[in-house]
Design a protein around this motif. Structure first.
Motif, PDB file in Angstrom:
ATOM      1  N   ASP A  12       0.768  -1.176  -0.123  1.00  0.00           N
ATOM      2  CA  ASP A  12      -0.115  -0.142   0.035  1.00  0.00           C
ATOM      3  C   ASP A  12       0.944   1.220  -0.005  1.00  0.00           C
ATOM      4  OD1 ASP A  12      -2.482  -1.283  -0.248  1.00  0.00           O
ATOM      5  OD2 ASP A  12      -2.598  -1.432   1.904  1.00  0.00           O
ATOM      6  N   ASP A  13       1.889   1.246  -0.568  1.00  0.00           N
ATOM      7  CA  ASP A  13       2.866   2.407  -1.003  1.00  0.00           C
ATOM      8  C   ASP A  13       3.135   2.518  -2.371  1.00  0.00           C
ATOM      9  OD1 ASP A  13       4.305   4.593  -0.253  1.00  0.00           O
ATOM     10  OD2 ASP A  13       5.757   3.490   0.867  1.00  0.00           O
ATOM     11  N   ASP A  14       3.736   3.714  -2.757  1.00  0.00           N
ATOM     12  CA  ASP A  14       4.147   3.920  -4.080  1.00  0.00           C
ATOM     13  C   ASP A  14       5.531   2.947  -4.410  1.00  0.00           C
ATOM     14  OD1 ASP A  14       5.294   4.987  -6.654  1.00  0.00           O
ATOM     15  OD2 ASP A  14       5.450   7.041  -5.715  1.00  0.00           O
ATOM     16  N   ILE A  15       5.258   1.915  -5.467  1.00  0.00           N
ATOM     17  CA  ILE A  15       5.869   1.089  -5.876  1.00  0.00           C
ATOM     18  C   ILE A  15       7.238   1.672  -6.618  1.00  0.00           C
ATOM     19  CG2 ILE A  15       4.825   0.544  -8.126  1.00  0.00           C
ATOM     20  CD1 ILE A  15       6.290  -2.165  -5.953  1.00  0.00           C
ATOM     21  N   THR A  16       6.839   2.924  -7.023  1.00  0.00           N
ATOM     22  CA  THR A  16       8.155   3.394  -8.093  1.00  0.00           C
ATOM     23  C   THR A  16       9.249   3.938  -7.153  1.00  0.00           C
ATOM     24  OG1 THR A  16       7.198   5.719  -7.741  1.00  0.00           O
ATOM     25  CG2 THR A  16       6.291   4.398  -9.739  1.00  0.00           C
ATOM     26  N   GLU A  31       1.087   4.023 -13.125  1.00  0.00           N
ATOM     27  CA  GLU A  31      -0.116   5.054 -12.722  1.00  0.00           C
ATOM     28  C   GLU A  31      -0.103   5.003 -10.981  1.00  0.00           C
ATOM     29  OE1 GLU A  31      -3.593   4.844 -14.557  1.00  0.00           O
ATOM     30  OE2 GLU A  31      -2.867   5.153 -16.536  1.00  0.00           O
ATOM     31  N   VAL A  32       0.188   6.067 -10.516  1.00  0.00           N
ATOM     32  CA  VAL A  32       0.150   5.893  -8.896  1.00  0.00           C
ATOM     33  C   VAL A  32      -1.098   7.037  -8.317  1.00  0.00           C
ATOM     34  CG1 VAL A  32       1.453   6.516  -6.675  1.00  0.00           C
ATOM     35  CG2 VAL A  32       2.518   5.731  -8.703  1.00  0.00           C
ATOM     36  N   GLU A  33      -1.866   6.197  -7.580  1.00  0.00           N
ATOM     37  CA  GLU A  33      -3.096   6.849  -7.025  1.00  0.00           C
ATOM     38  C   GLU A  33      -2.879   7.061  -5.576  1.00  0.00           C
ATOM     39  OE1 GLU A  33      -6.517   4.983  -8.335  1.00  0.00           O
ATOM     40  OE2 GLU A  33      -6.073   5.095 -10.438  1.00  0.00           O
ATOM     41  N   LYS A  34      -3.559   8.210  -5.009  1.00  0.00           N
ATOM     42  CA  LYS A  34      -3.487   8.545  -3.602  1.00  0.00           C
ATOM     43  C   LYS A  34      -4.657   7.644  -3.144  1.00  0.00           C
ATOM     44  CE  LYS A  34      -2.479  11.225  -0.200  1.00  0.00           C
ATOM     45  NZ  LYS A  34      -1.675  10.437   0.993  1.00  0.00           N
ATOM     46  N   ALA A  35      -4.615   7.049  -1.895  1.00  0.00           N
ATOM     47  CA  ALA A  35      -5.605   6.210  -1.368  1.00  0.00           C
ATOM     48  C   ALA A  35      -5.797   6.855   0.105  1.00  0.00           C
ATOM     49  CB  ALA A  35      -5.000   4.941  -1.162  1.00  0.00           C
ATOM     50  N   TYR A  37      -5.454   7.839   4.065  1.00  0.00           N
ATOM     51  CA  TYR A  37      -4.076   8.378   4.757  1.00  0.00           C
ATOM     52  C   TYR A  37      -3.181   8.545   3.892  1.00  0.00           C
ATOM     53  CZ  TYR A  37      -7.615   6.761   8.134  1.00  0.00           C
ATOM     54  OH  TYR A  37      -8.852   6.133   8.547  1.00  0.00           O
ATOM     55  N   ASP A  38      -2.094   8.100   4.240  1.00  0.00           N
ATOM     56  CA  ASP A  38      -0.492   8.263   3.738  1.00  0.00           C
ATOM     57  C   ASP A  38      -0.449   7.123   2.642  1.00  0.00           C
ATOM     58  OD1 ASP A  38       0.012  10.530   5.299  1.00  0.00           O
ATOM     59  OD2 ASP A  38       1.078   9.403   6.565  1.00  0.00           O
ATOM     60  N   GLU A  39      -1.499   6.294   2.313  1.00  0.00           N
ATOM     61  CA  GLU A  39      -1.136   5.249   1.158  1.00  0.00           C
ATOM     62  C   GLU A  39      -1.302   5.623  -0.006  1.00  0.00           C
ATOM     63  OE1 GLU A  39      -4.063   2.306   2.225  1.00  0.00           O
ATOM     64  OE2 GLU A  39      -3.406   1.870   4.320  1.00  0.00           O
ATOM     65  N   CYS A  40      -0.572   4.959  -1.021  1.00  0.00           N
ATOM     66  CA  CYS A  40      -0.819   5.073  -2.532  1.00  0.00           C
ATOM     67  C   CYS A  40      -0.981   3.678  -2.882  1.00  0.00           C
ATOM     68  CB  CYS A  40       0.522   6.042  -3.198  1.00  0.00           C
ATOM     69  SG  CYS A  40       0.827   7.268  -2.438  1.00  0.00           S
ATOM     70  N   HIS A  41      -1.490   3.751  -4.113  1.00  0.00           N
ATOM     71  CA  HIS A  41      -1.901   2.384  -4.863  1.00  0.00           C
ATOM     72  C   HIS A  41      -1.214   2.703  -6.397  1.00  0.00           C
ATOM     73  CE1 HIS A  41      -4.144   0.639  -1.782  1.00  0.00           C
ATOM     74  NE2 HIS A  41      -5.033   1.691  -1.941  1.00  0.00           N
ATOM     75  N   SER A  42      -0.286   1.743  -6.684  1.00  0.00           N
ATOM     76  CA  SER A  42       0.305   1.835  -7.997  1.00  0.00           C
ATOM     77  C   SER A  42      -0.389   0.609  -8.957  1.00  0.00           C
ATOM     78  CB  SER A  42       1.826   1.218  -7.933  1.00  0.00           C
ATOM     79  OG  SER A  42       2.401   2.364  -7.252  1.00  0.00           O
ATOM     80  N   PHE A  43      -0.690   1.212 -10.333  1.00  0.00           N
ATOM     81  CA  PHE A  43      -1.424   0.388 -11.064  1.00  0.00           C
ATOM     82  C   PHE A  43      -0.588   0.393 -12.457  1.00  0.00           C
ATOM     83  CE2 PHE A  43      -4.439   1.947  -8.239  1.00  0.00           C
ATOM     84  CZ  PHE A  43      -5.310   0.874  -7.981  1.00  0.00           C
TER      85      PHE A  43
END
Length: 89
Positions: A12-16, A31-35, A37-43
């Protein structure tokens, strides 16, 4: 179908941050999307199963392919690729 990519070490963080260049070199767009709290999801925008071996070779780790689950319910509208670079529960 959306294809999410993460890693065991950055769930649940930025894979990049760890694998961005390697994933791009394998020919995938991220593509990185904000989720929440402080989480990001990368697609991966242009995922192609035939290129999965290229992705494994680029990140130099095993990759687990699975459907994500939330609250005991499997989401079959999304596929998750998890780079197995650390312990998973």
């Amino acid at each position: 179908m959306k294809v999410q990519i993460d890693s065991a070490s950055r769930y649940d963080d930025d894979i990049t941050k760890d694998y961005g260049e390697e994933i791009k070199q394998a020919g995938f767009d991220i593509e990185v999307e904000k989720a929440d709290y402080d989480e990001c999801h990368s697609f991966i925008a242009n995922f192609d199963f035939s290129k999965l071996p290229d992705l494994v070779n680029a990140v130099k780790e095993d990759i687990i392919v699975h459907y994500p689950e939330r609250d005991g319910v499997v989401d079959k509208d999304m596929l998750r690729l998890t780079i197995y670079d650390d312990y998973l529960e």
